[in-house]
Design a protein around this motif. Structure first.
Motif, PDB file in Angstrom:
ATOM      1  N   SER A  36       0.831  -1.215   0.000  1.00 41.31           N
ATOM      2  CA  SER A  36       0.000   0.000   0.000  1.00 41.31           C
ATOM      3  C   SER A  36       0.862   1.260   0.000  1.00 41.31           C
ATOM      4  CB  SER A  36      -0.934   0.006   1.211  1.00 41.31           C
ATOM      5  OG  SER A  36      -0.150  -0.111   2.380  1.00 41.31           O
ATOM      6  N   GLU A  37       2.120   1.104   0.306  1.00 40.25           N
ATOM      7  CA  GLU A  37       3.026   2.265   0.272  1.00 40.25           C
ATOM      8  C   GLU A  37       4.444   1.804  -0.081  1.00 40.25           C
ATOM      9  OE1 GLU A  37       4.163   6.003   3.058  1.00 40.25           O
ATOM     10  OE2 GLU A  37       2.337   4.910   3.589  1.00 40.25           O
ATOM     11  N   PRO A  38       4.688   1.541  -1.362  1.00 42.19           N
ATOM     12  CA  PRO A  38       6.004   1.028  -1.750  1.00 42.19           C
ATOM     13  C   PRO A  38       7.103   2.054  -1.489  1.00 42.19           C
ATOM     14  CG  PRO A  38       4.394   0.876  -3.544  1.00 42.19           C
ATOM     15  CD  PRO A  38       3.795   1.746  -2.510  1.00 42.19           C
ATOM     16  N   GLY A  39       8.207   1.577  -0.972  1.00 40.28           N
ATOM     17  CA  GLY A  39       9.323   2.465  -0.647  1.00 40.28           C
ATOM     18  C   GLY A  39      10.310   2.570  -1.797  1.00 40.28           C
ATOM     19  N   PRO A  40      11.414   3.311  -1.563  1.00 41.08           N
ATOM     20  CA  PRO A  40      12.399   3.509  -2.650  1.00 41.08           C
ATOM     21  C   PRO A  40      13.112   2.223  -3.081  1.00 41.08           C
ATOM     22  CG  PRO A  40      13.187   4.452  -0.574  1.00 41.08           C
ATOM     23  CD  PRO A  40      11.761   4.078  -0.354  1.00 41.08           C
ATOM     24  N   GLY A  41      13.087   1.207  -2.209  1.00 37.76           N
ATOM     25  CA  GLY A  41      13.764  -0.042  -2.569  1.00 37.76           C
ATOM     26  C   GLY A  41      12.863  -1.028  -3.299  1.00 37.76           C
ATOM     27  N   PHE A  42      11.578  -0.675  -3.429  1.00 39.28           N
ATOM     28  CA  PHE A  42      10.587  -1.588  -4.006  1.00 39.28           C
ATOM     29  C   PHE A  42      10.956  -2.021  -5.427  1.00 39.28           C
ATOM     30  CE2 PHE A  42       6.561  -2.588  -6.106  1.00 39.28           C
ATOM     31  CZ  PHE A  42       5.914  -3.366  -5.169  1.00 39.28           C
TER      32      PHE A  42
END
Lengths: 156, 505
Positions: A36-42
C-alpha cells in the motif's frame, strides 16, 4: 574452437544473475515498503528478483540438448581485438588527458593515434587529417558554438 | 476552421529566419547521417542536443525533428548507390534500388525515392495534425494505472519485435528498469546507488547511454572488419521519373504512406516494419511479383513512402501521451525535458506554438529535403567516398565532445565509454539495445505511476485490471507475452523478427 550460442547464454546469464542479486540486496538495504506504500527499494528489489529468475531460466535452458546456433568467432579477424582495444584505450586516454592538455592538442593526438594504429595510414595523411580535424573542431565547438571546452595549460 | 487557425499559428512560428535556418540545418544533418553508414539518427540527435541549449526550444525541436525524417531520406541514397543501407529502414530499398542502379536507372530510383518520401511525409503530417489533438483529449482520462499499463505495453511490443530470443530482450528491458532506479527517488527523496557521485543524482544520463550503446558500440563493431564501400561509378542522370514510372509508383506510394503512418504510431522500429510490410504488400498486389528484386520501381516507391510516413506517426505517442515509441523519439523526449517541457496530453494546449510550429516545420523540411536530395546527390556520393578509417575517429570524437558538452562532466563521458563497452559486448552475446534504452527512459515514469497506483488502491494490485482502459492494455500485454508459446504465432513472430533485425529503435 567454434562456440555455440548456449555457451554465450551461460556466461551472460551468470552476469545478469550477479546484477540482479546486487540490485535486490541494495533494494533490501533501502526501504522496500509495503504494497500500500512502496518504498524507494521496491522497484530495485522486485526488478532484481525478476532479472534473477529470467537469467536462471536462460542458464538452465542453455543446458538443453538441441541444435544450438553456431556463433561466428568473437572477433571477426585475427587482429580485430587490437583495433577494438586501441579504440577504447584512445577514448579512455582522451578522457584523462583533455582537461590537462586542452581540447585542441588532445584532439590532435587522439585522431593521429587512431589513424596510425587502427587502420594504419601513412604519416603525411595522418598528420594532415589530425591537424585538420583538430583545427576544424576547435573552430566549430569553441569559436562558433562557444562550447566551454578545456583549454589546458597551453591555453588552447 | 480551428485547424486552419492552428496551421496559421504554426506558419507564424515557423516563418522566422532562425527557425527556417535551423530546419534546414536539421534536414541537412539528417540526410548526412542517413547517408553515412555507422551513425544513426539517435546518436546524431543526441550529439547535436547540447548545441541547441542556446536557442529557443521551438527552434531546437524543429532542428532535431528534421534530423529524424532527414535521415530516412538520406538512407535511401546509400541503398541505391552502394547497396549498403544508411539506415535499417532502407534495407529493403537495396533489393530493387540497387538493381535499378546496376541497370543504369539510378537516377529514377533516387528520384522516386525522394518524391515518394516527400508525398508520404506530407500525408503523415496531415495525419498527425488530425489525429494528435483528439488523442491528446482522450489521454486526459488517463490516470497512473493507465499510464503504467500503457508504458508496459509499449515495452512489451518492442520486446516482442526484438530480433532473437524474447527472454533475452525481456532481460535487457528489466536491466534497463534497474538502471533507471539509479538516482534520487522522486517520491521519498532517497538517493539510490549514487555512491556520492553528483552526476548520478539525476539518474543515468540518457544521452551518454544512447551515445555509448548506439554511437560508440556501433563504430567499434564496424572497426573489427572495416566497412568496405564500392560506390557506383556510373553517372547519375535523369533524376526525374518518367510518366510510366509515376503510373507504376502512384498507388504504392499512397498505400505505403497510409500503412507507414499507422505502423508509426505503434511502439517499435516502425520505419523498418512499415518498409518491409509495404514491400510485401506491393509484391502481393503486383501483376508480376517475380520481377520484384530485379529492379522494379514499385519496390523502391512503396517502402520509401512507408518509412517516411512512419516517422510522422511516431511523433503521435510523444505529443499526445508523452511516451516515446522508439529510441530516436526517446532522445527527443529527453530534449523536451531538458527544455523544461513535459510532453503529454496537456502539451498541445499548453504549448500550441511548439506543437503546430514543429508540425509546420516538418512540411517545410520535406520540401527542403526534396530540393536538397535531388541536386545534391553528387555531393552525397562524394561523402560516401570518404574512407571509413578517416571517418571513424571523427565520429568517436563527436561522441566524446557531444557528451562532455552536455554538462561539462567527465563522469558522463566515462559513463558513455562504459555503455560503449557494454553495448559492444551485448551485441556479441546477441542482446538487443532497444528494450534497454526504452526501459531507461520509461523506467522512472513507470515506477512513479506504479507506486502511485498502489497508493491509490491501498496496495491492491487489481487496480490495473479493474480500470477498463488499463485492463484492456494489460490484456494485450499478456497476450503478447504468452503468444510466442503458441507454435504458429511463434513462427509468424520469427518472420517479423527477421524483418526488423538489426534496427536501431
Amino acid at each position: 574452437m567454434e562456440k555455440k550460442i548456449n555457451y554465450y547464454n551461460r556466461i551472460s546469464a551468470l552476469f545478469f544473475i550477479g546484477v540482479g542479486m546486487f540490485f535486490s540486496f541494495y533494494g533490501r538495504m533501502l526501504e522496500i515498503g509495503v504494497w500500500s506504500e512502496p518504498g524507494p527499494g521496491f522497484m530495485p528489489f522486485w526488478s532484481g528478483i525478476v532479472l534473477i529468475v529470467m537469467a536462471v531460466f536462460l542458464l538452465l535452458g542453455s543446458f538443453k540438448r538441441k541444435e544450438w546456433q553456431v556463433m561466428p568467432p568473437f572477433f571477426r579477424l585475427a587482429d580485430s581485438w587490437k583495433r577494438v582495444l586501441r579504440a577504447f584505450f584512445a577514448m579512455g586516454a582522451y578522457l584523462l588527458l583533455f582537461e590537462h592538455l586542452g581540447f585542441t592538442l588532445t584532439t590532435f593526438i587522439f585522431i593521429a593515434f587512431l589513424l596510425k594504429t587502427v587502420f594504419p595510414q601513412n604519416w603525411k595523411r595522418t598528420l594532415i587529417a589530425a591537424s585538420a580535424t583538430a583545427i576544424l573542431a576547435r573552430l566549430i565547438f569553441i569559436n562558433f558554438l562557444e562550447t566551454q571546452l578545456p583549454l589546458g595549460f597551453l591555453g588552447f | 476552421m480551428d485547424l486552419l487557425s492552428h496551421i496559421a499559428l504554426g506558419a507564424q512560428v515557423l516563418f522566422v529566419p532562425a527557425n527556417i535556418f535551423f530546419c534546414f540545418i536539421g534536414v541537412l544533418m539528417g540526410t548526412l547521417v542517413g547517408v553515412l553508414p555507422g551513425l544513426g539518427p539517435t546518436a546524431a540527435i543526441a550529439l547535436l542536443l547540447p548545441s541547441t541549449f542556446y536557442i529557443p526550444p521551438v527552434t531546437a525541436i524543429i532542428m532535431l525533428a528534421g534530423i529524424y525524417y532527414g535521415a530516412m531520406y538520406g538512407g535511401s541514397t546509400t541503398s541505391i548507390l552502394v547497396n549498403i543501407p544508411g539506415e535499417a529502414a532502407s534495407v529493403i530499398t537495396c533489393l530493387d534500388g540497387y538493381q535499378m542502379a546496376l541497370k543504369g536507372r539510378a537516377g529514377p530510383a533516387l528520384g522516386i525515392a525522394a518524391f515518394s518520401s516527400f508525398i508520404a511525409g506530407t500525408i503523415s503530417i496531415i495525419g498527425l495534425m488530425l489525429v494528435a489533438p483528439p488523442l491528446a483529449k482522450f489521454a486526459l482520462a488517463f490516470g497512473p494505472p493507465e499510464y503504467f499499463a500503457l508504458m508496459l505495453l509499449g515495452m512489451v511490443v518492442l520486446i516482442y519485435l526484438a530480433a532473437g530470443s524474447m527472454l533475452k530482450a525481456l532481460m535487457m528491458g528489466v536491466f534497463g528498469l534497474l538502471l533507471s532506479t539509479i538516482g534520487m527517488d522522486t517520491i521519498s527523496g532517497t538517493q539510490r546507488l549514487t555512491f556520492g557521485i553528483l552526476e548520478f543524482s539525476d539518474g543515468v544520463g540518457l544521452i551518454p547511454a544512447i551515445m555509448g550503446l548506439f554511437g560508440v558500440a556501433e563504430v567499434i563493431v564496424n572497426l573489427e572488419a572495416g566497412i568496405a564501400r564500392n560506390v557506383l561509378t556510373t553517372r547519375v542522370k535523369d533524376l526525374l521519373p518518367s510518366i510510366q514510372d509515376w503510373k507504376d509508383s502512384f498507388l504504392p506510394i499512397l498505400r505505403g504512406s497510409v500503412l507507414g503512418f499507422f505502423i508509426g504510431i505503434l511502439p517499435g522500429p516502425a520505419p523498418v516494419i512499415s518498409a518491409f510490410s509495404s514491400y510485401a504488400i506491393e509484391k502481393k498486389l503486383s501483376k508480376y511479383p517475380e520481377r520484384f528484386g530485379t529492379g522494379v520501381i514499385e519496390g523502391v516507391a512503396g517502402p520509401e513512402a512507408a518509412n517516411n510516413a512512419a516517422t510522422g506517426g511516431a511523433f503521435i505517442p510523444l505529443f499526445t501521451l508523452g511516451i516515446p515509441c522508439n529510441s530516436v523519439i526517446a532522445v527527443l523526449l529527453g530534449a523536451f525535458m531538458i527544455y523544461g517541457i513535459q510532453p503529454g496530453p496537456m502539451m498541445i494546449a499548453k504549448y500550441p506554438d511548439l506543437f503546430w510550429g514543429t508540425i509546420m516545420s516538418m512540411y517545410l523540411g520535406n520540401v527542403m529535403l526534396l530540393v536538397l536530395n535531388l541536386p545534391l546527390i553528387g555531393l552525397w556520393v562524394q561523402v560516401l567516398k570518404v574512407p571509413y578509417p578517416i571517418l571513424f575517429p571523427i565520429i568517436l570524437l563527436f561522441c566524446l565532445i557531444g557528451v562532455y558538452s552536455l554538462n561539462y562532466s567527465t563522469v558522463e563521458v566515462a559513463l558513455m565509454i562504459g555503455f560503449g563497452v557494454f553495448g559492444y559486448l551485448a551485441r556479441k552475446f546477441q542482446y538487443e539495445m532497444a528494450p534497454l534504452v526504452l526501459a531507461l527512459v520509461l523506467g522512472p515514469m513507470m515506477e512513479n505511476n506504479m507506486r502511485l497506483s498502489l497508493v491509490i488502491s491501498q496496495g491492491d494490485p487489481m487496480i490495473f485490471v479493474t480500470h477498463p482502459i488499463s485492463a484492456g492494455l494489460m490484456a494485450v500485454t499478456f497476450v503478447l507475452l504468452v503468444s510466442p508459446l503458441i507454435p504458429w504465432i511463434a513462427k509468424r513472430r520469427k518472420k517479423l523478427q527477421e524483418k526488423v533485425g538489426g534496427e536501431e529503435v
